[in-house]
Design an enzyme around this catalytic site. Sequence first.
Site, PDB file in Angstrom:
ATOM      1  N   PHE A 158      37.597  46.467  51.930  1.00 38.22           N
ATOM      2  CA  PHE A 158      38.648  45.749  51.209  1.00 38.22           C
ATOM      3  C   PHE A 158      37.951  44.843  50.207  1.00 38.22           C
ATOM      4  CE2 PHE A 158      43.277  44.936  52.542  1.00 38.22           C
ATOM      5  CZ  PHE A 158      43.574  46.287  52.565  1.00 38.22           C
ATOM      6  N   GLN A 272      48.632  33.736  45.116  1.00 39.31           N
ATOM      7  CA  GLN A 272      47.841  34.939  44.857  1.00 39.31           C
ATOM      8  C   GLN A 272      48.685  36.002  44.154  1.00 39.31           C
ATOM      9  OE1 GLN A 272      46.356  37.826  48.049  1.00 39.31           O
ATOM     10  NE2 GLN A 272      44.469  36.744  47.443  1.00 39.31           N
ATOM     11  N   HIS A 274      48.651  39.655  43.346  1.00 33.50           N
ATOM     12  CA  HIS A 274      47.977  40.890  43.714  1.00 33.50           C
ATOM     13  C   HIS A 274      47.790  41.731  42.458  1.00 33.50           C
ATOM     14  CE1 HIS A 274      47.026  44.623  45.767  1.00 33.50           C
ATOM     15  NE2 HIS A 274      46.946  43.962  46.908  1.00 33.50           N
ATOM     16  N   LEU A 291      54.383  46.238  46.144  1.00 35.05           N
ATOM     17  CA  LEU A 291      52.938  46.327  46.324  1.00 35.05           C
ATOM     18  C   LEU A 291      52.435  47.770  46.393  1.00 35.05           C
ATOM     19  CD1 LEU A 291      50.416  44.563  46.825  1.00 35.05           C
ATOM     20  CD2 LEU A 291      50.806  44.916  49.272  1.00 35.05           C
ATOM     21  N   GLU A 294      46.077  47.486  48.589  1.00 33.46           N
ATOM     22  CA  GLU A 294      44.659  47.428  48.250  1.00 33.46           C
ATOM     23  C   GLU A 294      43.875  48.557  48.900  1.00 33.46           C
ATOM     24  OE1 GLU A 294      41.178  44.065  48.656  1.00 33.46           O
ATOM     25  OE2 GLU A 294      43.128  43.528  47.841  1.00 33.46           O
ATOM     26  N   ARG A 325      40.682  39.430  44.440  1.00 32.64           N
ATOM     27  CA  ARG A 325      41.986  39.741  43.866  1.00 32.64           C
ATOM     28  C   ARG A 325      42.273  38.946  42.605  1.00 32.64           C
ATOM     29  NH1 ARG A 325      45.821  40.324  49.293  1.00 32.64           N
ATOM     30  NH2 ARG A 325      45.087  42.406  49.849  1.00 32.64           N
ATOM     31  N   HIS A 389      52.170  37.734  45.225  1.00 35.01           N
ATOM     32  CA  HIS A 389      52.040  38.445  46.497  1.00 35.01           C
ATOM     33  C   HIS A 389      51.932  37.548  47.715  1.00 35.01           C
ATOM     34  CE1 HIS A 389      50.924  41.463  49.362  1.00 35.01           C
ATOM     35  NE2 HIS A 389      49.689  41.020  49.495  1.00 35.01           N
ATOM     36  N   ARG A 424      43.026  34.329  48.978  1.00 28.85           N
ATOM     37  CA  ARG A 424      42.953  34.991  50.273  1.00 28.85           C
ATOM     38  C   ARG A 424      42.131  36.270  50.201  1.00 28.85           C
ATOM     39  NH1 ARG A 424      45.710  39.060  52.747  1.00 28.85           N
ATOM     40  NH2 ARG A 424      47.383  39.158  51.186  1.00 28.85           N
TER      41      ARG A 424
END
Length: 621
Positions: A158, A272, A274, A291, A294, A325, A389, A424
């Site tokens: 990730f 955040q 995304h 979304l 990821e 991100r 997000h 995050r």
Amino acid sequence: MTRNPPTDRRASTRDHASGVEGRLDAADGTDTVVDDRCPEYDVVTTPVLVVGAGAAGARVAIELAESGIESLVIGKRDHGDAHTTWAAGGINAALGSLDPDDDWAIHAADTLNEGHHLNDPEAVELTAKGMPDRIRELDEWGMPFDRTDDGTINQRYFGAQSYRRTCFVGDRTGEAVLETLIDRARELEVPYRDNVMITRLLSDGTRIDGAVGFDMETGQGMLFRTNHVVLAAGGFSALYHRHSSRDDENNGDGQALALEAGARLADLEFVQFHPTGMVGDRYGEEWDGRLVTEAVRGEGGRLYNADGERFMERYSPDQMELDARDVVARAIAQEIREGRGTETGGVYLDISHRDSEYVRDRLPAMVERFDSLGVDITEEPMEVAPTAHYTMGGVGIDFRTGETGVEGLYAVGETVAGVHGANRLGGNSLAETVAIGKHVGDHVASEVTDGDDEPELTGGHRALAEREFRALDDLAASDGTITPRELLDDLGDALWETAGILRDAEGLRNGLDELADIRARTADLRVDGDRTSRSFEYAVDLSFSLTVAEAMLRAALERRESRGAHYRTDFPETNPSWRVNILVSIDDGELSTSHRGVGEPSAAVREALEEGYELDYHHLE
């Protein structure tokens, strides 16, 4: 303590706090109080009330039940229909299934680096240390993790992670986590109640005596008598007009409830965005901002602009699409702003170079979703653009206990601030829910006494509850010309324009001005339908959203630097003197800000930070 559902408890039909005669509703065992001075309402008694039925709330309730403590979990939707299910890509734990050099300290170091060192170090370490056991626990409870050929729990890359530590169930990991937790809660006979919305906590600013809300299916008012309330109600990313949540959740209710009860909020400026949300002009308005996990990039997905250039080579040649991100989101925004985006306002995310069966196996939900829209992602790219997000900020708590500083009030999950700092790390949201949820549940269990079976409710709090019920009735009767949905849409547009990926002082002040105008327009509010209507729900959401939006704008204006997800074009550099948490509280009826220093990590984590571990994206090539 027993585990009998609170709704099975037959309280006295006379409420001595107010002297009001009530009648027992035999259908569910609650008291229905009738008073000419306010609408009819039910009274429910429980030692612990858990507000929020996602993974964080469920894990708290499981811990309480395993300790023999009775609780009631309530949610705004049908049981199992929580925002947790939208967390698709995975959950982090340093298991070392594929990379045996990984350990909890490196996980913690990655989390602190991604959070630009505004994280609460203790919260980070509790999460990173606890997650291997929490994953094994979920495995024992039946979670169907993807496996390697030798049968161990599989892990994927990730963004911004030094090793493959994200455990997953295809691309429906959040759904699998919640299903597993709900099954475990049912085994323990944890009681829950669907479709209930809390509108106020009964607090004098120092302690909690209960909560007020209503049944969203019947409109009936509900008064919860309890000495312990755990807020697990999610974040506030849906305040923005383009976001990855549903419009009826993540509206800031948990943060607003805590703030109004006397708690402090922290880190609200860090929202955040995304990098990869669906583009509404291409796929339809109902999909705008939804979304694209990821996991697509974690499995090797590549980003291209409209000119066919793999543009992350210019922004992050080492980590490429799997950089942090905030870095990837700003890069995409820059490409679009400079005219290298698609005609519909996005860029391309392409996984078609991978074997089609591999893509279908690892990303089944994405394949199915885009298939329904006429796009075969094994053969052609998706169009994506940044979307609001996740909110790193929220209620300030002690992470070993969940305590908020208001006696009897606790918080957990995306409702709180601390684990994630300024940005995050992907895969840590689900990790926080179960790792910290266990700690909070364990502490709350230790605080419950036999006297909490029948908590007292002061006359003052009874009066506050009844004022709230009258206010809800008045709100439902609003007959102006402007709907709550219109004002929420205007708020979302204002925040996207003034407090989005790029910010400056002028824009943030304009945002506060637009917010004041929206507040003024609430005087002409029109609610279409009764207290069971979606219009009424949006009207309640509007009150929470306006409170949290103002707090967020003021915190963003206060932080005069760029750090993580907060990027100020008028202060583009990170300033070491701003390594502080910005707190928001209510003083004399007004929002005020203050600063708090950030703690230092343990020696083990400092050593991992000094080693400088970092993902080399090209392992995926």
